[in-house]
Design an enzyme around this catalytic site. Sequence first.
Site, mmCIF file in Angstrom:
data_model
loop_
_atom_site.group_PDB
_atom_site.id
_atom_site.type_symbol
_atom_site.label_atom_id
_atom_site.label_comp_id
_atom_site.label_asym_id
_atom_site.label_seq_id
_atom_site.Cartn_x
_atom_site.Cartn_y
_atom_site.Cartn_z
ATOM 1 C CG ASP A 64 -1.744 1.274 1.335
ATOM 2 O OD1 ASP A 64 -1.733 2.081 0.380
ATOM 3 O OD2 ASP A 64 -2.404 1.468 2.373
ATOM 4 C CG ASN A 91 4.852 2.568 -13.310
ATOM 5 O OD1 ASN A 91 4.587 3.277 -14.281
ATOM 6 N ND2 ASN A 91 4.007 1.648 -12.869
ATOM 7 C CB SER A 144 2.363 12.419 -16.441
ATOM 8 O OG SER A 144 1.248 12.672 -17.276
ATOM 9 C CB SER A 146 -0.305 15.408 -16.224
ATOM 10 O OG SER A 146 -1.272 14.741 -17.005
ATOM 11 C CE1 TYR A 157 -1.202 10.795 -12.401
ATOM 12 C CE2 TYR A 157 -1.398 12.366 -14.211
ATOM 13 C CZ TYR A 157 -0.935 11.162 -13.714
ATOM 14 O OH TYR A 157 -0.207 10.323 -14.527
ATOM 15 C CE LYS A 161 2.343 10.819 -12.434
ATOM 16 N NZ LYS A 161 3.194 9.644 -12.153
ATOM 17 C CB ILE A 190 -0.349 5.588 -22.009
ATOM 18 C CG1 ILE A 190 0.860 6.520 -22.209
ATOM 19 C CG2 ILE A 190 0.010 4.151 -22.386
ATOM 20 C CD1 ILE A 190 1.373 6.620 -23.623
ATOM 21 C CG ASN A 195 -6.040 6.896 -19.731
ATOM 22 O OD1 ASN A 195 -6.320 5.748 -20.074
ATOM 23 N ND2 ASN A 195 -4.961 7.527 -20.162
#
Length: 254
Positions: A64, A91, A144, A146, A157, A161, A190, A195
Amino acid sequence: MLDFKGKNAVITGGSRGIGRAIALGLAKQGANILISYASHDSEADEVLETASKYGVKAHKVKVDQSDPYESIRFAEKAIETFGKVHILVDNAGICPFEDFFRISVDLFEKVWKVNVESHYFITQRIAKNMIENKINGRILLISSISAHVGGEFQTHYTTTKSALNGFMHSIAIVLGKYGILVNSLEPGTILTDINKEDLSNQEKRAYMERRTVVGRLGLPEDMVAPALFLLSDDNTYVTGTELLADGGMLINLQ
């Protein structure tokens, strides 16, 4: 062809998506792998089964990563398993789409802990192992696109990043003197579970496809070649770099 024989690689979030693709790409080229995963036991087992066909050792640890202390224990377990770690791929990440005004403290903190804090402390422990064993290691953080563009329902998010890239820049400086190269890979849109719901809207998906200059969205497998180069001994001078792998999406403003 890149050769990873004899290398020990740790990949967080390695049971699905981009993490899975990179883990199996490393295994195919001879690396022993250890993956973390959050919940899907059968998917983690499938990764290990596939990797074993390449004649390498493959391990899994359920973690976790919203718990920083559990993340630290994961890093220590990886070191205990391998003794020496040559490669780390940070990752694991989550992106629960949500309206800015509805994001709670609990939700923000969970995204932050999984996407940034866990990687900070995992990297700290693994990098120390590399230094103690005089290993010219390779560390790759999966950031990302992003980090460079906003997202209406991704305010939490995108923040993480951008932070991940800042962390990467700093530890590239810290670790360079030890021969450890650190970079980030920035995937575009991706096709992964993160997503899947968002792209189930066919109009939205068609728009995102048009935004790329190659005319399609990316697959996890598209990330393997750039990742493996950055993680390989063939990479002797690239560090502190953000490699954007987005099919030309960021440059296409038409």
